[in-house]
Design an enzyme around this catalytic site. Structure first.
Site, PDB file in Angstrom:
ATOM      1  CD  GLU A 315      -3.044  -1.214   2.308  1.00 41.90           C
ATOM      2  OE1 GLU A 315      -2.785  -0.606   3.237  1.00 41.90           O
ATOM      3  OE2 GLU A 315      -3.938  -1.803   1.879  1.00 41.90           O
ATOM      4  NE  ARG A 360      -6.310  -6.829  -0.631  1.00 41.17           N
ATOM      5  CZ  ARG A 360      -6.847  -5.901   0.127  1.00 41.17           C
ATOM      6  NH1 ARG A 360      -7.676  -5.191  -0.654  1.00 41.17           N
ATOM      7  NH2 ARG A 360      -6.357  -5.507   1.311  1.00 41.17           N
ATOM      8  CE  LYS A 384      -3.653  -6.610   7.649  1.00 41.37           C
ATOM      9  NZ  LYS A 384      -4.396  -5.744   6.891  1.00 41.37           N
ATOM     10  CG  ASP A 389      -7.636  -5.511   5.101  1.00 39.66           C
ATOM     11  OD1 ASP A 389      -7.048  -5.690   6.260  1.00 39.66           O
ATOM     12  OD2 ASP A 389      -7.552  -4.348   4.971  1.00 39.66           O
ATOM     13  CD  GLU A 417      -9.774  -1.290   8.048  1.00 38.31           C
ATOM     14  OE1 GLU A 417      -8.917  -1.958   8.543  1.00 38.31           O
ATOM     15  OE2 GLU A 417      -9.543  -0.703   6.755  1.00 38.31           O
TER      16      GLU A 417
HETATM   17  C1  GCV Z   1      -2.425   0.381   8.330  1.00 38.59           C
HETATM   18  C2  GCV Z   1      -5.947  -2.016   5.355  1.00 38.59           C
HETATM   19  C3  GCV Z   1      -6.247  -0.815   6.294  1.00 38.59           C
HETATM   20  C4  GCV Z   1      -5.399   0.227   6.368  1.00 38.59           C
HETATM   21  C5  GCV Z   1      -3.996  -0.560   6.951  1.00 38.59           C
HETATM   22  C6  GCV Z   1      -3.541  -1.867   6.236  1.00 38.59           C
HETATM   23  C7  GCV Z   1      -2.657  -2.567   6.978  1.00 38.59           C
HETATM   24  O1  GCV Z   1      -5.761  -1.800   4.091  1.00 38.59           O
HETATM   25  O2  GCV Z   1      -7.439  -0.268   5.503  1.00 38.59           O
HETATM   26  O3  GCV Z   1      -5.567   1.416   6.921  1.00 38.59           O
HETATM   27  O4  GCV Z   1      -2.866   0.352   7.151  1.00 38.59           O
HETATM   28  O5  GCV Z   1      -4.966  -2.610   6.269  1.00 38.59           O
HETATM   29  O6  GCV Z   1      -3.123  -3.629   7.709  1.00 38.59           O
HETATM   30  O7  GCV Z   1      -1.253  -2.460   6.576  1.00 38.59           O
END
Ligand code: GCV
Length: 721
Positions: A315, A360, A384, A389, A417
């Site tokens: 990202e 993804r 994760k 996500d 989130e």
């Molecule tokens: C800290 C997702 C979240 C992002 C987060 C990312 C990550 O994409 O939306 O805010 O960034 O995960 O875990 O690095």
């Protein structure tokens, strides 16, 4: 006269009782005290405990021993409703002694060296024994922090009304690194934080340390959480500057007595931004030297610094691939800098390349699995729980079990989130248990995720578990009172990943909310049902990532305007006239092939795929019949409706607890439940209206007609404030 005196005395004691009870009830219950509320226990319990707790004996004057003393005195006095004195040594029945063989001569003389040796640096023994002429309770460990954990265990037993007169408990944590990851930024904001601002006030530090930081450390210690990454993985190099290291050191000093070590997220390009170098290439000697010197500087300031948590080449973050090196090159270079100080590198596996036409869900495995066996001994790979996500429900990440020669640790998200922020009541251990209990079949049946991460399957030396924190400056720490339960649960599972959700819920309710058995039953049920209900009204049958872009609150299955295809809900649900869902079988992306054969075959076959993952792995025809006999379309609609009904029933059940739960928290939770009901209706309507464009089928019986039109749902996002 005597008669008068007696009635006066009883009147006086009645008054004391009234004042005491009124005091307990009217005390503002704003949630600040978390699960460490030490209010008087029910009378009968107090009577049974009192002879066992008559004095506190904690000799020694280190900061941790002082914390133990304070905790035991305030805990026992509060729970028993009368002051328990501190004594220098055991001189009566009912003494509670805590410490190590070194700190306490009485523990030293017990001859427990052999038993304690098995417990390692953080385990403890709590035992009711006779010491000379007296019955006492001993809380002993090899280290003072171990003793502190034992003290919190002892207090938890009391808070949950367990018998304490024949205690004989030994415990040690199953995971070594039990960590909270804070996504806190330099400006005090928190990425994906829903409970106020950051707890760390960078402007005031290091001179002024908010006393709240001690309470944060104490709450963590009560669960055995022993690490805190204080800055966001989307990192700013400034955190590694001399100025900020002084601030971080002040935080570390505050946490140290409670056994919580500080970690940082370094920005991979810091040698350029802070060091003035031309590159951050891990193969460049100057770069490696810069990191070594930086590590030395950090350990000068913070001798027990834990290490680095790194988000690289993900990202938009810089990383070794920016310089045509790979993840191992980057991780091992940092690991070499930290190794002389016994620090660790936690390298995140959350890496997904933007390649056209790719899936993804398969990306992290593709990117990282080939490096199995190549990471340095002080590197862990943080994975994760699921392959996308932190969705309301995901299958377990295929990397679990697939890297036998790599130290893996799971990353869970405590902050919600994608799960309704701090507005929705959802008890997350239900979801985490699903992942921990998943059988990867890596070494045949029984190769659960738990066995991989606790080191028992592959003999992993360093183990850990991370949770993305949900704490903030809100008075109640987590925004929603019930979100505290997720912080609590994370800590308990990191200590013992076998704990049942029901037990964790029971403990938390008893410690945080009420000892009323009927109320506790209702609340336990609500908590245990909450995750499935949320999945029902947000993403049933394996749907995922259909939230509004950016903030991720509320539904937007129509969303297709993000620059990357895989940031758009349409990429994930693939609705068309034929059906719904992402085909990850051989005919589609074949991401399912990343699982071991038994799992792969079960998921890949439409008939054996668990229905909860149906649309995750398959593009399913609208008329496909499910186990209930309903078509996929009807089942989808029924589940959305079921989720809404749960929020309504829950509101009623919660309302009925008014008077049992203190007024402030009862009202605040009720308010949040109203939002949750509103949101569940919005989710149901928006999703069903949108998917109906493709299914072209009517809503089945029992599913309420939508409150608004699809255009209205599309026009404006659901609000969370
Ligand atoms: C800290 C997702 C979240 C992002 C987060 C990312 C990550 O994409 O939306 O805010 O960034 O995960 O875990 O690095």
């Amino acid at each position: 006269m005597e008669q008068k005196l007696r009635s006066r005395t009883s009147l006086a004691s009645l008054a004391v009782v009234i004042i005491f009870v009124a005091g307990a009830i009217s005390k503002a219950e704003d949630g600040y005290r978390l699960w460490l509320r030490y209010d008087p226990l029910p009378r009968q319990t107090i009577e049974s405990y009192r002879p066992r707790i008559t004095s506190i004996v904690v000799p020694g004057d280190s900061a941790t021993l002082a914390a133990i003393r304070t905790e035991l005195v305030s805990g026992c006095s509060g729970l028993l409703g009368s002051k328990v004195p501190v004594a220098d040594e055991v001189n009566r029945d009912g003494a509670v002694i805590a410490g190590t063989p070194k700190s306490s001569p009485e523990i030293g003389r017990l001859g427990w060296e052999r038993q304690l040796a098995d417990l390692g640096p953080e385990g403890f023994r709590v035992r009711a024994i006779r010491l000379g002429r007296h019955s006492v309770t001993v809380i002993a460990a090899n280290t003072e922090v171990g003793a502190l954990y034992g003290v919190f265990h002892f207090l938890r037993l009391m808070q949950t009304l367990q018998p304490i007169n024949r205690l004989d408990v030994t415990q040690k944590p199953r995971m070594q690194l039990r960590m909270l990851d804070h996504w806190d930024n330099l400006d005090g904001s928190i990425e994906r934080g829903y409970a106020g601002r950051s707890l760390w006030d960078w402007k005031a530090l290091p001179e002024n340390v908010n006393p709240r930081l001690r309470d944060y450390a104490r709450a963590n210690a009560s669960l055995g959480i022993n690490g805190s990454v204080v800055n966001n993985v989307n990192a700013n190099s400034i955190f590694l500057s001399a100025e900020y290291l002084r601030k971080v050191a002040a935080i570390a000093d505050t946490f140290r007595p409670y056994g919580v070590r500080v970690y940082l997220s370094p920005r991979f390009s810091a040698p350029i931004e802070l060091g003035g170098l031309k590159t951050a290439d891990p193969f460049d000697q100057e770069v490696a030297t810069w990191w070594k010197k930086k590590a030395d500087e950090i350990y000068q300031a913070i001798p027990d610094f834990g290490g680095f948590l790194v988000k690289a080449n993900s990202e938009g973050q810089p990383g070794p691939r920016t310089y045509n090196r790979n993840h191992v090159d980057g991780a091992n270079m940092l690991a070499a800098a930290l190794a002389p100080h016994r620090g660790v590198v936690i390298w995140r596996a959350f890496v997904y390349d933007a390649k056209p036409g790719y899936d993804r869900a398969a990306a992290a495995y593709d990117n990282l699995q080939p490096f199995d066996g190549q990471f340095a001994p002080n590197v862990l790979l943080q994975v994760k729980n699921g392959p996308i996500d932190f969705q309301p429900r995901e299958p377990f990440h295929p990397l679990f079990g697939a890297m036998p020669k790599t130290q893996l640790m799971p990353e869970f998200q405590i902050t919600q989130e994608y799960l309704g922020f701090s507005n929705h009541l959802v008890f997350l251990p239900q979801m985490w248990r699903e992942v921990l209990d998943s059988d990867t079949y890596a070494k045949g049946p029984g190769s659960t995720v738990t066995k991989i991460i606790d080191g028992s399957l592959y003999g992993q030396r360093l183990t850990g578990m991370a949770g993305v924190a949900n704490t903030g400056s809100d008075r109640n720490w987590t925004g929603h009172h019930f979100a505290q339960a997720n912080w609590y649960a994370f800590g308990r599972l990191a200590w013992n990943p076998d704990l049942a959700s029901r037990q964790i819920a029971g403990e938390w309710i008893s410690m945080s909310l009420t000892h009323d058995a009927r109320a506790a039953d209702t609340i336990t049920r609500i908590m245990l049902e909450s995750h499935e209900a949320l999945v029902d009204y947000m993403t049933p049958l394996g749907l995922h990532h259909i939230m509004w872009g950016g903030h991720h609150y509320g539904p937007a299955p129509w969303w297709d305007t993000e620059p990357r295809a895989d940031w758009n809900p349409v990429y994930y649900h693939r609705a068309d006239d034929r059906g719904l869902g992402f085909d990850r079988t051989e005919k589609g992306s074949n991401a399912v092939s990343q699982y071991y054969a038994q799992v792969r075959d079960r998921f890949a076959n439409l008939n054996s795929c668990p229905e909860k993952f149906l649309l995750w792995f398959h593009h399913v025809p609208w008329e496909y019949r499910l186990l209930t006999g309903r078509t996929m379309w009807d089942e989808l609609a029924v589940r959305y409706q079921r989720g809404v009904e749960w929020t309504r029933t829950t509101r009623k059940h919660w309302d009925a607890l008014s008077g049992v739960i203190d007024a402030q928290r009862h009202a605040e939770v009720a308010k949040k439940l109203a939002i949750q009901e509103r949101d569940s209706i919005w989710w149901r309507d928006a999703c069903l209206l949108y998917f109906q464009n493709f299914s072209k089928r009517p809503l089945p019986k029992g599913v309420e007609p939508p409150a608004k039109t699809l255009e209205e749902y599309k026009a404006k996002s659901l609000e969370w404030k």
